[in-house]
Design an enzyme around this catalytic site. Structure first.
Site, PDB file in Angstrom:
ATOM      1  N   ARG A   1     -31.103 -12.086  -7.881  1.00 14.36           N
ATOM      2  CA  ARG A   1     -32.519 -12.452  -8.039  1.00 14.36           C
ATOM      3  C   ARG A   1     -32.702 -13.844  -8.617  1.00 14.36           C
ATOM      4  O   ARG A   1     -33.449 -14.569  -8.264  1.00 14.36           O
ATOM      5  CB  ARG A   1     -33.090 -11.321  -8.680  1.00 14.36           C
ATOM      6  CG  ARG A   1     -32.972  -9.892  -8.258  1.00 14.36           C
ATOM      7  CD  ARG A   1     -33.152  -8.757  -9.204  1.00 14.36           C
ATOM      8  NE  ARG A   1     -34.515  -8.729  -9.275  1.00 14.36           N
ATOM      9  CZ  ARG A   1     -35.352  -8.056 -10.233  1.00 14.36           C
ATOM     10  NH1 ARG A   1     -34.502  -7.170 -11.256  1.00 14.36           N
ATOM     11  NH2 ARG A   1     -36.577  -7.919 -10.523  1.00 14.36           N
TER      12      ARG A   1
ATOM     13  N   THR B   1     -33.160  -1.544  -7.345  1.00 13.60           N
ATOM     14  CA  THR B   1     -32.040  -1.849  -6.388  1.00 13.60           C
ATOM     15  C   THR B   1     -31.361  -0.519  -5.843  1.00 13.60           C
ATOM     16  O   THR B   1     -31.234   0.359  -6.686  1.00 13.60           O
ATOM     17  CB  THR B   1     -31.035  -2.906  -7.040  1.00 13.60           C
ATOM     18  OG1 THR B   1     -31.720  -3.997  -7.507  1.00 13.60           O
ATOM     19  CG2 THR B   1     -29.699  -3.274  -6.187  1.00 13.60           C
TER      20      THR B   1
ATOM     21  N   LEU C   1     -27.002  -0.667 -11.305  1.00 11.28           N
ATOM     22  CA  LEU C   1     -27.894  -1.361 -10.700  1.00 11.28           C
ATOM     23  C   LEU C   1     -29.212  -1.340 -11.043  1.00 11.28           C
ATOM     24  O   LEU C   1     -29.484  -0.314 -11.837  1.00 11.28           O
ATOM     25  CB  LEU C   1     -28.132  -0.669  -9.275  1.00 11.28           C
ATOM     26  CG  LEU C   1     -26.673  -0.382  -8.439  1.00 11.28           C
ATOM     27  CD1 LEU C   1     -26.840   0.231  -7.225  1.00 11.28           C
ATOM     28  CD2 LEU C   1     -26.415  -1.966  -7.873  1.00 11.28           C
ATOM     29  N   ASP C   2     -30.096  -2.131 -11.002  1.00 11.15           N
ATOM     30  CA  ASP C   2     -31.459  -2.187 -11.518  1.00 11.15           C
ATOM     31  C   ASP C   2     -32.106  -0.985 -10.946  1.00 11.15           C
ATOM     32  O   ASP C   2     -31.869  -0.616  -9.814  1.00 11.15           O
ATOM     33  CB  ASP C   2     -32.117  -3.461 -11.012  1.00 11.15           C
ATOM     34  CG  ASP C   2     -31.518  -4.617 -11.730  1.00 11.15           C
ATOM     35  OD1 ASP C   2     -30.844  -4.535 -12.846  1.00 11.15           O
ATOM     36  OD2 ASP C   2     -31.813  -5.811 -11.119  1.00 11.15           O
ATOM     37  N   ARG C   3     -33.267  -0.624 -11.583  1.00 12.33           N
ATOM     38  CA  ARG C   3     -33.943   0.584 -10.997  1.00 12.33           C
ATOM     39  C   ARG C   3     -34.374   0.333  -9.637  1.00 12.33           C
ATOM     40  O   ARG C   3     -34.521   1.357  -8.834  1.00 12.33           O
ATOM     41  CB  ARG C   3     -35.446   0.641 -11.979  1.00 12.33           C
ATOM     42  CG  ARG C   3     -36.407   1.858 -11.604  1.00 12.33           C
ATOM     43  CD  ARG C   3     -37.580   1.904 -12.581  1.00 12.33           C
ATOM     44  NE  ARG C   3     -38.436   0.937 -11.813  1.00 12.33           N
ATOM     45  CZ  ARG C   3     -39.439   1.102 -11.161  1.00 12.33           C
ATOM     46  NH1 ARG C   3     -39.536   2.347 -10.627  1.00 12.33           N
ATOM     47  NH2 ARG C   3     -40.201   0.220 -10.549  1.00 12.33           N
TER      48      ARG C   3
END
Length: 301
Positions: free
Chosen positions: A236, A141, A137-139
């Protein structure tokens, strides 16, 4: 057939299918990867009925295969961290990642990452293994992450077919109101010239995002999203491209006035647990900041 009461560092299998060579049983029935097989063979950590066997030797129906997985050291420091554990079995843990937490150490983030906290958790549980993330997961998210306890589990769950079959669902708050109550965005995604952003491009890889409207808010919409592919920044990029960027998503043109991170949360994962031989579904609640965002944007009549 897997025995009950498995351990993270020991694989125990009863051969019930057919008489075959040890190598074929390991590869075809137990799902051992070639890379792991060569390592175990070199270290002589594969046994049949408590005896060391060579790869070409015959395994009969009813024989018991035991594999000892080696201890592994982590290269980063262990750090105390409050980690919410959602599920655990012999092969994996499922944890909930908070927003603004980096998953794995990088040059710019050597400490304070989720991996640092998991190393401490592994030590507390006497798990002598490397931290291996199955999904990322992105930072900014939040949501559900799978952590493999051993190389066997990681190799099983990160195969192309396993990743494709893994069910991932997200909540997102996007700007504006979509024309349809549900739909599919099927647009290829490629890297942009800066190497950071992603964009819709005919040169990119196919990316498929399904969505349905959960609630229409004030100039925004709460969506439930499922992924058929797992491209970087897929959700996104897709919603920004169709004119509905995620709130708080500065990189892709989202409104930053109400939330200081992209309004995206992985709330459900469905995956195959290697030695339980069943599909496990894990759910997570909407985090506090997104609950407050939805509450603030909920129309009052």
């Amino acid at each position: 057939m897997w025995f009950n009461n498995q351990q993270y560092n020991k694989l125990v299998w009863k051969n019930e299918s057919r008489n075959d060579t040890l190598k074929q049983i390991l590869l075809n029935d137990m799902g051992i990867s070639l890379r792991l097989l060569y390592s175990l063979k070199k270290d002589k950590q594969i046994f049949v009925n408590k005896k060391f066997y060579k790869m070409h030797e015959l395994v009969n129906i009813g024989d018991i295969i035991e594999i000892n997985l080696p201890d592994e050291a982590n290269e980063y420091d262990a750090e105390d961290m409050d980690i919410k554990l959602l599920y655990e079995d012999a092969d994996l843990m499922v944890v909930e990642k908070e927003p603004f937490v980096v998953v794995h150490p990088t040059k710019g983030h050597q400490s304070g990452t989720l991996a640092n906290g998991l190393i401490k958790l592994f030590k507390d549980k006497s798990i002598n293994s490397k931290i291996r993330f199955v999904n990322r997961l992105d930072r900014d998210t939040s949501g559900i992450l799978i952590v493999a306890k051993n190389s066997y589990c990681h190799s099983i769950l990160t195969k192309d077919d396993a990743m494709h079959e893994m069910e991932k669902k997200y909540y997102a708050v996007v700007s504006g109101h979509l024309e349809k109550e549900s739909g599919v965005i099927d647009l290829p995604i490629d890297k942009s010239e800066d190497g950071i952003r992603r964009m819709v491009s005919e040169k990119g890889q196919r990316a498929v995002t399904r969505y349905k409207v959960i609630d229409k808010l004030k100039q925004a919409t709460l969506l439930e999203i499922s992924l058929e592919t797992g491209r970087t920044h897929q959700i996104r990029v897709h919603f920004s491209h169709i004119g509905h960027p995620l709130l708080g998503d500065e990189l892709y043109g989202g409104d930053m006035s109400l939330l200081n991170r992209q309004a995206l949360h992985c709330f459900e994962l469905g995956f195959y647990s290697p030695r339980k031989s069943e599909i496990i579904y894990i759910k997570s609640e909407l985090p506090h900041d997104m609950r407050e965002l939805v509450k603030e944007l909920t129309p009052t009549y």
